[in-house]
Design a protein around this motif. Structure first.
Motif, PDB file in Angstrom:
ATOM      1  N   ASP A   1       0.817  -1.222   0.000  1.00 55.46           N
ATOM      2  CA  ASP A   1       0.000   0.000   0.000  1.00 55.46           C
ATOM      3  C   ASP A   1       0.847   1.266   0.000  1.00 55.46           C
ATOM      4  OD1 ASP A   1      -2.434  -1.336  -0.031  1.00 55.46           O
ATOM      5  OD2 ASP A   1      -2.554  -1.462   2.144  1.00 55.46           O
TER       6      ASP A   1
ATOM      7  N   ARG B   1       1.688   3.451   3.227  1.00 55.75           N
ATOM      8  CA  ARG B   1       0.763   4.343   3.932  1.00 55.75           C
ATOM      9  C   ARG B   1       0.397   3.834   5.324  1.00 55.75           C
ATOM     10  NH1 ARG B   1      -3.840   4.143   2.052  1.00 55.75           N
ATOM     11  NH2 ARG B   1      -3.579   2.450   0.561  1.00 55.75           N
ATOM     12  N   LEU B   2       0.486   2.528   5.538  1.00 58.24           N
ATOM     13  CA  LEU B   2       0.122   1.955   6.826  1.00 58.24           C
ATOM     14  C   LEU B   2       1.328   1.292   7.489  1.00 58.24           C
ATOM     15  CD1 LEU B   2      -3.312   0.410   5.782  1.00 58.24           C
ATOM     16  CD2 LEU B   2      -2.928   2.501   7.110  1.00 58.24           C
TER      17      LEU B   2
ATOM     18  N   GLY C   1      -5.217  -7.197  13.207  1.00 56.85           N
ATOM     19  CA  GLY C   1      -5.022  -5.969  12.444  1.00 56.85           C
ATOM     20  C   GLY C   1      -3.606  -5.421  12.472  1.00 56.85           C
ATOM     21  N   LYS C   2      -2.644  -6.197  13.028  1.00 55.29           N
ATOM     22  CA  LYS C   2      -1.288  -5.670  13.207  1.00 55.29           C
ATOM     23  C   LYS C   2      -0.247  -6.719  12.843  1.00 55.29           C
ATOM     24  CE  LYS C   2      -3.288  -3.074  16.962  1.00 55.29           C
ATOM     25  NZ  LYS C   2      -3.499  -3.008  18.422  1.00 55.29           N
TER      26      LYS C   2
ATOM     27  N   ARG D   1       3.088  -2.697  10.618  1.00 53.85           N
ATOM     28  CA  ARG D   1       2.039  -2.464   9.619  1.00 53.85           C
ATOM     29  C   ARG D   1       0.692  -2.644  10.289  1.00 53.85           C
ATOM     30  NH1 ARG D   1       0.589  -3.423   3.988  1.00 53.85           N
ATOM     31  NH2 ARG D   1      -1.642  -2.940   3.970  1.00 53.85           N
TER      32      ARG D   1
ATOM     33  N   ARG E   1      -3.618  -2.737   9.748  1.00 54.23           N
ATOM     34  CA  ARG E   1      -4.683  -2.883   8.753  1.00 54.23           C
ATOM     35  C   ARG E   1      -5.340  -1.533   8.489  1.00 54.23           C
ATOM     36  NH1 ARG E   1      -9.295  -6.874  10.453  1.00 54.23           N
ATOM     37  NH2 ARG E   1      -9.562  -5.167  11.952  1.00 54.23           N
ATOM     38  N   THR E   2      -5.393  -0.694   9.556  1.00 51.57           N
ATOM     39  CA  THR E   2      -5.911   0.664   9.451  1.00 51.57           C
ATOM     40  C   THR E   2      -4.916   1.625  10.094  1.00 51.57           C
ATOM     41  OG1 THR E   2      -7.038   0.609  11.586  1.00 51.57           O
ATOM     42  CG2 THR E   2      -8.260  -0.229   9.669  1.00 51.57           C
ATOM     43  N   ARG E   3      -5.125   2.904   9.890  1.00 59.31           N
ATOM     44  CA  ARG E   3      -4.266   3.901  10.523  1.00 59.31           C
ATOM     45  C   ARG E   3      -4.355   3.806  12.046  1.00 59.31           C
ATOM     46  NH1 ARG E   3      -2.193   8.561   8.231  1.00 59.31           N
ATOM     47  NH2 ARG E   3      -0.862   9.664   9.726  1.00 59.31           N
ATOM     48  N   ALA E   4      -5.555   3.545  12.557  1.00 62.29           N
ATOM     49  CA  ALA E   4      -5.716   3.405  14.007  1.00 62.29           C
ATOM     50  C   ALA E   4      -4.921   2.221  14.541  1.00 62.29           C
ATOM     51  CB  ALA E   4      -7.193   3.255  14.357  1.00 62.29           C
ATOM     52  N   ASP E   5      -4.906   1.104  13.793  1.00 59.44           N
ATOM     53  CA  ASP E   5      -4.107  -0.050  14.208  1.00 59.44           C
ATOM     54  C   ASP E   5      -2.634   0.319  14.291  1.00 59.44           C
ATOM     55  OD1 ASP E   5      -6.249  -1.869  14.376  1.00 59.44           O
ATOM     56  OD2 ASP E   5      -6.127  -2.329  12.235  1.00 59.44           O
TER      57      ASP E   5
END
Length: 205
Positions: free
Chosen positions: A109, A112-113, A155-156, A172, A174-178
């Motif tokens: 990606d 970005r993450l 998610g991590k 890394r 899965r989301t920015r919050a993760d």
């Protein structure tokens, strides 16, 4: 694959052939940082008695491959050409390709993450305490760092390179919050600035 094998003058081990059948058309899983070579770009490196190379560092600084003398095995050991010459990487092609997919996912990606930090000694035990160890053996990084290992949580995904001085943690989400939650749990000097900014050394790859 038959064309590639004919050009090489040798047959691929069964495990490597299966990797190409499963992942050869998935650059999203194999081509973000240090890619699996397309079948048409497989080549034999003359050093170390001859090595069939199937993966390359993104700037050609390192290669991963199977010794020609091991091609008769279904799932032979993999070696990496590091700064110190060819050395054992993982003892089966199948394991090496699991590591490949994990690493290429880590850097996917467009980053970005993704984030990274150098781990000071007082934070070295934080990762194994807070995250689950992935069942993959330790292995060397081509830059010379020893004992790379993987950790995860929902998610991590995390890779720790080294267990002593100059260790690095790559993360890394899965989301920015993760991703931000990893940075909160491990309060290191994160390169992309999720914690207080500080000067850090260049990433070791």
């Amino acid at each position: 694959m038959q064309q590639a094998e004919a050009a090489l003058g040798c047959s691929l081990p069964l495990a490597l052939r299966e990797v190409y059948e499963l992942l050869g058309a998935r650059p999203d899983l194999t081509g973000n940082q240090d890619p699996l070579l397309p079948a048409s770009e497989l080549f034999v490196h003359d050093e170390f008695g001859g090595v069939l190379v199937f993966r390359s560092e993104n700037q050609g600084c390192a290669f991963w491959g199977v010794r020609l003398s091991d091609l008769d095995q279904d799932d032979p050991p993999v070696f990496v050409q590091s700064r110190h010459g060819w050395e054992p990487f993982l003892d089966r092609v199948s394991l090496a390709c699991v590591e490949l997919v994990l690493s290429e996912t880590l850097f996917g990606d467009d980053g970005r993450l993704y984030n990274a930090c150098e781990l000071p000694s007082d934070l070295l035990d934080t990762v194994p305490r807070r995250f689950q160890r992935v069942a993959l053996p330790d292995y060397p990084m081509w830059v010379g760092l020893k004992d790379s290992r993987w950790f995860s949580a929902p998610g991590k995904l995390l890779r720790q390179d080294g267990i002593g001085v100059h260790s690095w943690l790559h993360a890394r989400g899965r989301t920015r919050a993760d991703l931000e939650s990893i940075c909160d749990v491990v309060p290191g000097r994160w390169v992309l600035g999720y914690t207080e900014s500080a000067e850090v050394d260049a990433l070791p790859f």
